[in-house]
Write a protein that holds these residues in place. Structure first.
Motif, PDB file in Angstrom:
ATOM      1  N   SER A   1       0.873  -1.193   0.237  1.00 53.16           N
ATOM      2  CA  SER A   1       0.142   0.276  -0.109  1.00 53.16           C
ATOM      3  C   SER A   1       1.075   1.068  -0.100  1.00 53.16           C
ATOM      4  CB  SER A   1      -1.275   0.234   1.281  1.00 53.16           C
ATOM      5  OG  SER A   1      -0.216   0.519   2.067  1.00 53.16           O
ATOM      6  N   GLU A   2       0.154   2.456  -0.427  1.00 55.01           N
ATOM      7  CA  GLU A   2       1.656   3.795  -0.851  1.00 55.01           C
ATOM      8  C   GLU A   2       1.941   4.142   1.101  1.00 55.01           C
ATOM      9  OE1 GLU A   2       1.225   7.224  -3.014  1.00 55.01           O
ATOM     10  OE2 GLU A   2      -1.075   6.542  -3.470  1.00 55.01           O
ATOM     11  N   ASN A   3       1.560   3.892   1.632  1.00 53.10           N
ATOM     12  CA  ASN A   3       1.909   4.089   2.992  1.00 53.10           C
ATOM     13  C   ASN A   3       2.967   3.624   3.155  1.00 53.10           C
ATOM     14  OD1 ASN A   3      -0.753   5.272   2.775  1.00 53.10           O
ATOM     15  ND2 ASN A   3      -1.707   3.490   4.295  1.00 53.10           N
ATOM     16  N   ASP A   4       3.132   2.569   2.694  1.00 45.97           N
ATOM     17  CA  ASP A   4       4.320   1.508   3.091  1.00 45.97           C
ATOM     18  C   ASP A   4       5.230   2.499   2.489  1.00 45.97           C
ATOM     19  OD1 ASP A   4       2.543  -1.507   3.234  1.00 45.97           O
ATOM     20  OD2 ASP A   4       2.997   0.370   4.936  1.00 45.97           O
TER      21      ASP A   4
END
Length: 161
Positions: free
Chosen positions: A112-115
């Motif tokens: 996911s983009e959060n990582d």
């Protein structure tokens, strides 16, 4: 040898790019661009190349597949990329010499983009600690951390070290 380069170029256009050329997908003259452009331009070039892959036939699933596709793209452009190049402290993901420049790529993959930001920090530290590419005697060494998002199917973060 030339025969391998020719067959890699054919695989590259016929299969990965579904018969289109690199010019048709907006990623023309990879060798020239690696020899002359900055890291951000190469980030965008790689995204153009990866966005042209038929994801149903050739899905990007992990770091190894990101590295393999980059290797095929560079080989198809007539370059000689080195995968998992060893030095005394570890091994880089991919290195390629283009003219007076020597590119060192460290790839990370996130779900996911959060990582992305956390993985970018990890890749930067890895390039620094392991001193990838610094054993080369080149005029210009460009060491680049790139984060590929499986969710977005593109590189979302990059940094030059």
């Amino acid at each position: 040898n030339e025969e391998v380069k020719t067959s890699m170029a054919q695989l590259y256009t016929e299969r990965l790019l579904a018969g289109r050329t690199v010019e048709q997908v907006g990623a023309d003259n990879i060798s020239y661009r690696l020899a002359t452009e900055n890291v951000e331009a190469i980030f965008h070039l790689l995204n153009k190349l990866f966005s042209s892959i038929d994801y149903q036939k050739y899905p990007v699933r992990d770091e190894a597949s990101v590295r393999a596709f980059a290797q095929v793209f560079f080989s198809g452009a007539g370059l000689n990329p080195i995968v998992e190049h060893h030095n005394s402290k570890g091994r880089s993901d991919l290195e390629v010499k283009v003219g007076a420049r020597y590119w060192v790529f460290e790839f990370k993959v996130c779900n996911s983009e959060n990582d992305g930001k956390e993985l970018l920090t990890e890749a930067i530290l890895q390039l620094q600690r392991k001193e990838y590419g610094l054993q080369e005697l080149q005029e210009q060494i460009l060491r680049v951390a790139l984060i590929f998002s499986l969710e977005k199917r593109k590189f979302i973060e990059f940094a030059e070290v």
